[in-house]
Design a protein around this motif. Structure first.
Motif, short mmCIF file in Angstrom:
data_model
loop_
_atom_site.label_atom_id
_atom_site.label_comp_id
_atom_site.label_asym_id
_atom_site.label_seq_id
_atom_site.Cartn_x
_atom_site.Cartn_y
_atom_site.Cartn_z
N GLN A 72 -13.27 4.04 -3.25
CA GLN A 72 -14.23 3.96 -4.34
C GLN A 72 -13.84 4.92 -5.47
OE1 GLN A 72 -18.21 5.15 -3.24
NE2 GLN A 72 -19.12 3.83 -4.79
N ASN A 73 -13.46 6.13 -5.12
CA ASN A 73 -13.07 7.12 -6.10
C ASN A 73 -11.81 6.69 -6.86
OD1 ASN A 73 -11.51 9.93 -6.70
ND2 ASN A 73 -13.73 10.14 -6.90
N GLN A 74 -10.83 6.19 -6.13
CA GLN A 74 -9.57 5.75 -6.76
C GLN A 74 -9.83 4.63 -7.75
OE1 GLN A 74 -7.72 2.63 -6.14
NE2 GLN A 74 -5.79 3.20 -7.07
N ALA A 75 -10.65 3.67 -7.38
CA ALA A 75 -10.96 2.56 -8.29
C ALA A 75 -11.64 3.08 -9.55
CB ALA A 75 -11.83 1.53 -7.59
N GLY A 76 -12.60 3.97 -9.39
CA GLY A 76 -13.31 4.51 -10.54
C GLY A 76 -12.42 5.34 -11.45
N GLU A 77 -11.61 6.22 -10.86
CA GLU A 77 -10.73 7.07 -11.66
C GLU A 77 -9.66 6.26 -12.39
OE1 GLU A 77 -9.00 10.57 -9.94
OE2 GLU A 77 -10.85 11.04 -8.86
N CYS A 78 -9.10 5.28 -11.73
CA CYS A 78 -8.01 4.52 -12.33
C CYS A 78 -8.51 3.53 -13.39
CB CYS A 78 -7.20 3.80 -11.26
SG CYS A 78 -6.32 4.96 -10.18
N THR B 242 -10.95 4.38 -15.57
CA THR B 242 -11.55 5.13 -16.66
C THR B 242 -10.98 4.64 -17.99
OG1 THR B 242 -11.88 7.06 -15.28
CG2 THR B 242 -11.84 7.44 -17.66
N GLY B 243 -11.85 4.27 -18.90
CA GLY B 243 -11.43 3.75 -20.20
C GLY B 243 -11.17 2.26 -20.21
#
Length: 136
Positions: A50-56, A58-59
């Motif tokens: 979940q974190n990886q999807a959100g961070e990657c 961004t923008g």
């Protein structure tokens, strides 16, 4: 009447053409996928995906991350959806036991949701840190 029939036929043809070019991961399709087991709890893997999807993403506001977990079944899914609603990337997790999890990543297969994204998703779980681009 003749013009209306032509319009209906043209509309039906366009619909058939668009349905042949469906967006995202399709059941029974040839989307790239990888499955493996990691020595981590399913909760840890779920949060990492979940974190990886959100961070990657961004923008990149055109995509949305949808995540759900079923504590009773010890499973979870993290999906990235396109603006048209199709999943372009998906991580499915299932606990094997308290400290081992089966992970399956699937991507659409078209850039940027291709083997590179699949490798980055896998590396994120294996390294327990967000990886947005994998070079190998």
């Amino acid at each position: 009447m003749k013009g209306r029939v032509k319009s209906l036929l043209a509309g039906a043809g366009m619909l058939a053409l668009l349905s042949g070019c469906s967006l995202g991961i399709q059941p029974g399709g040839d989307s790239p996928t990888v499955s493996y087991t990691v020595p981590r709890s399913y909760q840890t893997v779920y949060l990492r995906a979940q974190n990886q999807a959100g961070e990657c993403l961004t923008g990149k506001s055109q995509y949305d991350v949808y995540a759900q977990v079923d504590a009773s079944m010890q499973t979870g899914t993290v999906s990235v959806r396109s603006p048209l609603g199709g999943d372009v990337a998906r991580t499915e997790i299932q606990a094997i036991d308290a400290s081992h999890t089966r992970v399956t990543h699937t991507v659409w297969g078209r850039s940027p949701w291709d083997v590179g994204a699949l490798n980055a998703m896998r590396q994120s779980v294996l390294m327990d840190t967000s990886v947005c681009v994998a070079y190998k």
